[in-house]
Motif scaffolding. Structure first.
Motif, short mmCIF file in Angstrom:
data_model
loop_
_atom_site.label_atom_id
_atom_site.label_comp_id
_atom_site.label_asym_id
_atom_site.label_seq_id
_atom_site.Cartn_x
_atom_site.Cartn_y
_atom_site.Cartn_z
N LEU A 36 0.87 -1.17 0.00
CA LEU A 36 0.00 0.00 0.00
C LEU A 36 0.91 1.22 0.00
O LEU A 36 1.44 1.62 1.04
CB LEU A 36 -0.91 0.00 1.23
N TYR A 37 1.12 1.80 -1.19
CA TYR A 37 2.10 2.86 -1.34
C TYR A 37 1.43 4.22 -1.17
O TYR A 37 0.50 4.58 -1.90
CB TYR A 37 2.77 2.78 -2.71
N VAL A 38 1.91 4.99 -0.20
CA VAL A 38 1.37 6.32 0.09
C VAL A 38 2.16 7.35 -0.70
O VAL A 38 3.36 7.53 -0.47
CB VAL A 38 1.45 6.62 1.60
N ARG A 39 1.50 8.00 -1.61
CA ARG A 39 2.14 9.04 -2.41
C ARG A 39 2.10 10.37 -1.66
O ARG A 39 1.15 10.66 -0.93
CB ARG A 39 1.45 9.20 -3.76
N THR A 40 3.11 11.19 -1.86
CA THR A 40 3.14 12.51 -1.25
C THR A 40 1.97 13.34 -1.76
O THR A 40 1.74 13.44 -2.97
CB THR A 40 4.46 13.23 -1.58
N GLY A 41 1.23 13.94 -0.83
CA GLY A 41 0.12 14.81 -1.21
C GLY A 41 -1.11 14.08 -1.68
O GLY A 41 -2.07 14.71 -2.13
N ASN A 42 -1.13 12.75 -1.57
CA ASN A 42 -2.27 11.98 -2.05
C ASN A 42 -2.96 11.32 -0.87
O ASN A 42 -2.32 10.78 0.02
CB ASN A 42 -1.82 10.91 -3.05
N LYS A 43 -4.28 11.38 -0.84
CA LYS A 43 -5.03 10.76 0.24
C LYS A 43 -5.06 9.25 0.05
O LYS A 43 -5.32 8.75 -1.02
CB LYS A 43 -6.45 11.31 0.29
N GLY A 44 -4.83 8.56 1.15
CA GLY A 44 -4.89 7.12 1.07
C GLY A 44 -3.65 6.52 0.43
O GLY A 44 -2.62 7.17 0.26
N ALA A 45 -3.78 5.25 0.06
CA ALA A 45 -2.64 4.51 -0.48
C ALA A 45 -3.05 3.78 -1.75
O ALA A 45 -4.19 3.37 -1.91
CB ALA A 45 -2.12 3.52 0.56
N GLU A 46 -2.06 3.61 -2.62
CA GLU A 46 -2.26 2.90 -3.87
C GLU A 46 -1.83 1.45 -3.70
O GLU A 46 -0.73 1.18 -3.22
CB GLU A 46 -1.43 3.57 -4.96
N GLU A 47 -2.66 0.52 -4.11
CA GLU A 47 -2.33 -0.90 -3.99
C GLU A 47 -1.39 -1.31 -5.12
O GLU A 47 -1.70 -1.12 -6.30
CB GLU A 47 -3.60 -1.76 -4.03
N VAL A 48 -0.24 -1.85 -4.74
CA VAL A 48 0.76 -2.27 -5.73
C VAL A 48 0.95 -3.78 -5.63
O VAL A 48 1.39 -4.31 -4.61
CB VAL A 48 2.11 -1.55 -5.50
N THR A 49 0.60 -4.47 -6.69
CA THR A 49 0.73 -5.92 -6.80
C THR A 49 1.95 -6.25 -7.65
O THR A 49 2.58 -5.34 -8.20
CB THR A 49 -0.53 -6.51 -7.45
N PRO A 50 2.30 -7.53 -7.81
CA PRO A 50 3.41 -7.86 -8.71
C PRO A 50 3.20 -7.31 -10.13
O PRO A 50 4.16 -6.81 -10.74
CB PRO A 50 3.41 -9.40 -8.70
N ASP A 51 1.97 -7.38 -10.64
CA ASP A 51 1.71 -6.82 -11.97
C ASP A 51 1.92 -5.31 -11.97
O ASP A 51 2.38 -4.74 -12.97
CB ASP A 51 0.28 -7.15 -12.42
#
Length: 289
Positions: free
Chosen positions: A150-165
């Motif tokens: 679950l990657y939290v980007r600077t200035g972005n709400k929440g987290a982006e899900e990063v899978t192997p793909d």
């Protein structure tokens, strides 16, 4: 589907929250609580979204000694003193987060990301699922069967899900090649320069062709591009050290027991620190995303 384990790169979250929220957010004692509040909100959002079986807050030194021994310039630019208003929040964070019913895991020798990686492996090996909340792309190496970053980007709400793909889409390599990729491309945030003149596209191309950093270096003498050949041959030992630095260590931790979030204890901890709006939401049974 079984509930996942949520492991948090706590130093990363505290620093991000400290700089993202104004220091005018103060507790009852008049001291800033912006880092604690911001981190709590980041974690609680993922708790509400994913309903984990347990939450582990991982702590460790900014630069593990084995990494600085391999390359003294590792994290050199991060050695500035911690901001005065952040230091007491760091010190208070274990007590604060334990009140939420969350496990606090600390290592004196290994970094928080080593703990995250170990928890992820233990959970996946046991047939479970792990979610790793972090702002460090080095953790992409952990993405795999049963493990999502679950990657939290600077200035972005929440987290982006990063899978192997997702790793393959971003970098053009497999997750297990991330340490090799970092070694070649470099990582300015960690003070790792990489191979001279090698950017992400060249690093990915070399890894797709050879499979690993070691194979790339073993075949460097046959590289047709003179500048690239020279860069690889000249920096061989440093590049191997960079890969070692980027490769996570086993922290020797075991899977934590199931521990649901304690909304009552969390609300009380928030009230004590002057986070009254957060406390009211916690008393209502959670923080909706």
């Amino acid at each position: 589907m079984a509930q996942p384990l949520l492991a948090v790169d706590t130093p990363s979250m505290l620093f991000r929250a400290f700089y993202a929220l104004p220091d005018s957010i103060k507790g009852a004692d008049g001291k800033p609580v912006n880092a604690l509040l911001g981190t709590a909100n980041l974690v609680l959002r993922e708790v509400e979204l994913h309903r984990p079986r347990a939450v582990v807050l991982c702590f460790g030194p900014d630069a593990a000694s084995y990494r600085t021994e391999l390359y003294p310039a590792y994290h050199a630019e991060r050695e500035a003193a911690m901001p005065d208003d952040l230091s007491p929040q760091f010190a208070d964070s274990p007590d604060f987060f334990e009140a939420f019913g969350w496990t606090v895991a600390t290592s004196e020798e290994l970094e928080a990301d080593d703990l995250l990686g170990t928890y992820a492996r233990r959970e996946a090996d046991a047939g479970g699922r792990a979610l790793l909340l972090t702002g460090d792309r080095d953790m992409y190496q952990c993405a795999g069967e049963g493990v999502t970053v679950l990657y939290v980007r600077t200035g972005n709400k929440g987290a982006e899900e990063v899978t192997p793909d997702g790793v393959r889409e971003r970098y053009g390599i497999d997750p297990e090649q991330v340490p090799d990729f970092i070694a070649l491309r470099g990582d300015p945030s960690d003070g790792l320069p990489g191979a001279k003149g090698v950017g992400p596209k060249t690093a990915a191309e070399l890894l797709r062709r050879h499979g690993s950093l070691e194979a790339i270096l073993d075949n460097a003498i046959r590289e047709p591009r003179p500048k690239l050949r020279g860069a690889l041959l000249d920096a061989r030992e440093d590049l191997l050290a960079f890969k070692d630095i980027a490769t996570l260590r086993d922290a020797g931790v075991e899977r934590p027991p199931d521990r649901p979030t304690d909304w009552v204890g969390a609300a009380d901890a928030a009230h004590k620190r002057g986070m009254n709006r957060l406390a009211e939401r916690l008393e209502a049974g959670g923080v909706r995303p």
